[in-house]
Write a protein that holds these residues in place. Structure first.
Motif, PDB file in Angstrom:
ATOM      1  N   ALA A  63      43.403  38.571  37.121  1.00 17.99           N
ATOM      2  CA  ALA A  63      42.223  39.356  36.744  1.00 17.99           C
ATOM      3  C   ALA A  63      41.388  39.711  37.962  1.00 17.99           C
ATOM      4  N   ILE A  64      41.195  38.751  38.851  1.00 14.84           N
ATOM      5  CA  ILE A  64      40.398  38.985  40.072  1.00 14.84           C
ATOM      6  C   ILE A  64      41.048  40.074  40.916  1.00 14.84           C
ATOM      7  N   LYS A  65      42.333  39.921  41.165  1.00 18.53           N
ATOM      8  CA  LYS A  65      43.047  40.888  41.995  1.00 18.53           C
ATOM      9  C   LYS A  65      43.062  42.272  41.344  1.00 18.53           C
ATOM     10  N   ALA A  66      43.331  42.316  40.046  1.00 17.08           N
ATOM     11  CA  ALA A  66      43.391  43.599  39.343  1.00 17.08           C
ATOM     12  C   ALA A  66      42.030  44.281  39.268  1.00 17.08           C
ATOM     13  N   ALA A  67      40.957  43.507  39.340  1.00 15.54           N
ATOM     14  CA  ALA A  67      39.609  44.085  39.345  1.00 15.54           C
ATOM     15  C   ALA A  67      39.300  44.775  40.671  1.00 15.54           C
TER      16      ALA A  67
END
Length: 164
Positions: free
Chosen positions: A73-77
Motif C-alpha cells: 500500500a505504501i509503495k503503491a501510494a
C-alpha cells in the motif's frame, strides 16, 4: 538508487492496521490498497502524497501483523522510501520482498520534519534533508538487497533471473 521527495512525518508504533486498515484486506490489488493507505492515521495522506515522497517515523514502524499489504500500500501510494528509528522485523523483510526501500536512521528520524525535502542514496546510505542541509548516515543496502529493491521486489528479481 536515489530517491527524493517530501517527508510525511509520523510517530512511533505505526502498525500495519494503521498503514492499511484490515477492512480493506479483501483485495491484494496495489492500486486499491493505495487508496486507503494511512487513512485511519492521516485522512489527507492519499490526497497529499506525490510519487517519490518519503515517510519518516519513530520506533517500531510496521509493527503488528505479518501481512505484506502494508508495504504494498505504501509503495503503491507513491512513497519511494521509509526512514525510521527502527522497524518491526517482519515489516522490514516484507518491505524488501515487495521492493520498498527502508532505512533505519534514528538521527534522521529525529531531525526531519513534515514537509522537508529529503534525498536518499541507498548505495551510500546517505540521507540529506535538503530543507535544512543536514546529512545523516544510514547503513547502505548490501548488493543483493539493492538488486531486489531495484527490480521492484523479490518475485520480480527471480522472474528476471529465471528468464535469463
Amino acid at each position: 538508487m536515489e530517491f527524493k521527495g517530501n517527508a510525511f512525518r509520523y510517530g512511533r508504533d505505526i502498525d500495519t492496521d494503521v498503514i492499511i486498515p484490515a477492512r480493506y484486506l479483501n483485495t491484494s490489488d496495489p492500486a486499491e490498497l493505495a487508496k486507503h493507505c494511512m487513512e485511519d492515521l492521516d485522512t489527507t495522506f492519499v490526497e497529499r502524497v506525490q510519487p517519490g515522497d518519503i515517510i519518516v517515523a519513530d520506533e517500531n514502524f510496521g509493527c503488528g501483523s505479518s501481512r505484506e499489504h502494508a508495504p504494498i500500500a505504501i509503495k503503491a501510494a507513491g512513497v519511494d522510501a521509509v526512514i525510521a528509528k527502527s522497524f518491526a522485523r517482519i515489516f522490514y523483510r516484507n518491505a524488501i520482498n515487495t521492493g520498498l526501500a527502508i532505512l533505519e536512521c534514528p538521527e534522521a528520524a529525529d531531525a526531519i520534519s513534515e514537509g522537508d525535502v529529503v534525498r536518499v542514496d541507498t548505495e551510500t546510505g546517505t540521507i540529506t534533508d535538503e530543507t535544512t542541509g543536514a546529512t545523516f548516515q544510514a547503513q547502505p543496502f548490501p548488493p543483493f538487497i539493492a538488486e531486489i529493491i531495484e527490480k521492484g521486489g523479490l518475485v520480480n528479481r527471480w522472474k528476471e533471473k529465471l528468464a535469463n
